[in-house]
Design a protein around this motif. Structure first.
Motif, PDB file in Angstrom:
ATOM      1  N   THR A  65       4.242   6.567  -0.513  1.00 52.30           N
ATOM      2  CA  THR A  65       3.332   5.565  -1.084  1.00 52.30           C
ATOM      3  C   THR A  65       3.891   4.163  -0.904  1.00 52.30           C
ATOM      4  N   LEU A 180      -5.272   7.341  -1.863  1.00 51.39           N
ATOM      5  CA  LEU A 180      -4.860   6.011  -2.284  1.00 51.39           C
ATOM      6  C   LEU A 180      -5.339   4.912  -1.341  1.00 51.39           C
ATOM      7  N   THR A 181      -5.556   5.247  -0.070  1.00 47.43           N
ATOM      8  CA  THR A 181      -6.027   4.236   0.874  1.00 47.43           C
ATOM      9  C   THR A 181      -7.544   4.141   0.923  1.00 47.43           C
ATOM     10  N   TYR A 185     -10.700   2.282  -4.218  1.00 48.74           N
ATOM     11  CA  TYR A 185      -9.695   2.125  -5.265  1.00 48.74           C
ATOM     12  C   TYR A 185      -8.991   0.767  -5.209  1.00 48.74           C
ATOM     13  N   ALA A 187      -6.188  -0.195  -3.955  1.00 52.53           N
ATOM     14  CA  ALA A 187      -4.799  -0.062  -4.384  1.00 52.53           C
ATOM     15  C   ALA A 187      -3.912  -1.134  -3.769  1.00 52.53           C
ATOM     16  N   LEU A 213       1.712   0.900  -8.471  1.00 50.29           N
ATOM     17  CA  LEU A 213       0.461   0.572  -7.780  1.00 50.29           C
ATOM     18  C   LEU A 213      -0.557   0.086  -8.804  1.00 50.29           C
ATOM     19  N   LEU A 215      -4.650  -0.489  -9.284  1.00 50.99           N
ATOM     20  CA  LEU A 215      -5.920  -0.079  -8.708  1.00 50.99           C
ATOM     21  C   LEU A 215      -7.028  -1.027  -9.172  1.00 50.99           C
TER      22      LEU A 215
END
Length: 221
Positions: A65, A180-181, A185, A187, A213, A215
């Motif tokens: 991450t 996450l990408t 979101y 991020a 992270l 969001l």
């Protein structure tokens, strides 16, 4: 290590006295005495499951991450490019593997390596991190670069010693990257920059304690 050994020993004794529907109960209550594991074997297996199955995987997820979002480019393209996601994970495993750094081995025969003789019976500690940055195997090995194909690293070992949980750990890391990408979101990295450090004394391994992270969920159209 001593504390973890004591913990799994207590768990094994508890499950032998009061079995439950779990792995430890299965290990300590084998109905066939000829196949039953000794307490030492049970403790070692549980110890390895914790370190190799949970602890290293958590570090892989955090490290992947951080590297994904701290470098320009990969995070913006990874969601639409499964091939890039796979390369990000493999490059993380090569660049700063969260696995055991020193691998103990014993030579079965005399071997000549770089002008040095390793005799049969000699005990060795092989450095996985050094092999993963071998200049004869990788171009610009000290740079994190998931944009092109590289030879597979040795972070999960090889041959008969190859990690049985490797594919599960890789799949988890790839899925995390894909989620996450997702632009929905939004991020972004936040908080202090994590530092990589050795998180065990013997055998040593590399990792980070946390990655932060933030969001910014957006409405899907």
């Amino acid at each position: 290590m001593a504390g973890l050994t004591a913990l799994v020993s207590r768990l094994a004794d508890d499950r032998r006295a009061q079995p439950r529907d779990d792995l430890i109960s299965t290990l300590v209550n084998d109905p066939d005495p000829a196949q039953a594991l000794s307490m030492e074997e049970i403790v070692v297996n549980l110890w390895n499951l914790y370190l190799a199955g949970l602890w290293t995987t958590a570090h892989l997820l955090a490290t992947t991450t951080y590297l994904l979002f701290s470098r320009p480019g990969p995070a913006g393209s990874a969601h639409q490019d499964p091939g890039l996601v796979s390369r990000v994970v493999q490059e993380t495993l090569r660049y700063v593997p969260p696995t055991v750094e020193l691998v103990p081995r014993q030579a079965l025969r005399d071997v000549q390596i770089d002008g040095h003789t390793i005799k049969a019976g000699d005990r060795l500690r092989l450095m996985v991190t050094k092999a993963n940055r071998d200049q004869t195997r990788y171009t610009d090995p000290d740079t994190f670069d998931p944009t092109h194909e590289r030879a597979l690293p040795l972070s999960f070992s090889a041959g008969p010693h190859y990690c049985i949980g490797a594919q599960l750990a890789i799949t988890m890391a790839e899925r995390l990257c894909q989620v996450l990408t997702d632009p929905a979101y939004g991020a972004q990295l936040t908080g202090p920059t994590p530092s990589f450090h050795r998180t065990l004394t013997a055998p040593v391994a590399l990792g980070i304690d946390a990655v932060h992270l933030q969001l910014h969920p957006r409405e899907r159209v």
